[in-house]
Design a protein around this motif. Structure first.
Motif, short mmCIF file in Angstrom:
data_model
loop_
_atom_site.label_atom_id
_atom_site.label_comp_id
_atom_site.label_asym_id
_atom_site.label_seq_id
_atom_site.Cartn_x
_atom_site.Cartn_y
_atom_site.Cartn_z
N UNK A 36 0.83 -1.20 0.00
CA UNK A 36 0.00 0.00 0.00
C UNK A 36 0.87 1.26 0.00
N UNK A 37 0.39 2.25 -0.69
CA UNK A 37 1.08 3.54 -0.77
C UNK A 37 1.21 4.17 0.62
N UNK A 38 0.17 4.02 1.42
CA UNK A 38 0.20 4.60 2.77
C UNK A 38 1.36 4.02 3.58
N UNK A 39 1.54 2.71 3.55
CA UNK A 39 2.63 2.07 4.28
C UNK A 39 3.98 2.47 3.70
N UNK A 40 4.10 2.44 2.39
CA UNK A 40 5.38 2.71 1.74
C UNK A 40 5.85 4.15 1.92
N UNK A 41 4.91 5.08 2.07
CA UNK A 41 5.28 6.50 2.18
C UNK A 41 5.26 7.04 3.60
N UNK A 42 4.75 6.28 4.54
CA UNK A 42 4.66 6.76 5.92
C UNK A 42 6.06 6.95 6.51
N UNK A 43 6.33 8.12 7.10
CA UNK A 43 7.64 8.33 7.72
C UNK A 43 7.87 7.41 8.92
N UNK A 44 6.81 7.13 9.66
CA UNK A 44 6.87 6.19 10.79
C UNK A 44 5.62 5.32 10.74
N UNK A 45 5.80 4.04 11.09
CA UNK A 45 4.68 3.11 11.11
C UNK A 45 4.67 2.43 12.48
N UNK A 46 3.66 2.74 13.27
CA UNK A 46 3.51 2.10 14.58
C UNK A 46 2.91 0.72 14.40
N UNK A 47 3.64 -0.31 14.82
CA UNK A 47 3.14 -1.68 14.73
C UNK A 47 3.25 -2.34 16.11
N UNK A 48 2.79 -3.56 16.22
CA UNK A 48 2.79 -4.28 17.50
C UNK A 48 3.27 -5.70 17.26
N UNK A 49 3.66 -6.36 18.34
CA UNK A 49 3.99 -7.78 18.29
C UNK A 49 2.69 -8.53 18.57
#
Length: 123
Positions: A36-49
């Motif tokens: 996705x463009x949103x993921x690829x262009x996001x400066x930071x991506x908050x994720x979880x385990x």
């Protein structure tokens, strides 16, 4: 109306028990996000385990480790801090025995940039 705990219990009870089925479902969502463009262009991506019944997001970190940040729970203030990690092994059991980053001042995110993305587990 069902309580939050009732929704969680129902979801856990009905979540696919077959590991192959879970991995297939996760892979579809992972690929959608990674491409996705949103993921690829996001400066930071908050994720979880992920816990067993949550979508596994490690492939996102493997795809963009410099962009992905992980939450660390602060139970007393009921807040989260986010940190980048250098290696997956930098995650250790924290609040609720959920894997979270070791505190490292050099990796803490002090503010979110416009266009950042935060993925949260949920039902």
């Amino acid at each position: 109306m069902k309580s939050k705990q009732e929704f969680r219990d129902e979801w856990k009870a009905n979540y696919p028990k077959d590991e192959g089925d879970r991995k297939r479902r996760h892979r579809l969502i992972q690929e959608l996000l990674i491409n996705s463009e949103i993921f690829l262009e996001a400066p930071s991506v908050g994720i979880y385990v992920a816990l067993l019944w949550e979508i596994e997001l490690k492939p996102l970190w493997l795809n963009r480790p410099q962009a992905c940040v992980f939450p660390r729970a602060l139970p007393v203030t009921r807040q989260l801090e986010f940190y980048r990690i250098g290696e997956w092994n930098d995650l250790k059991p924290g609040y609720g025995n959920i894997l979270e980053p070791n505190v490292s001042a050099g990796f803490k995110i002090s503010k979110w940039e416009q266009g950042s993305l935060i993925l949260i587990p949920g039902i």
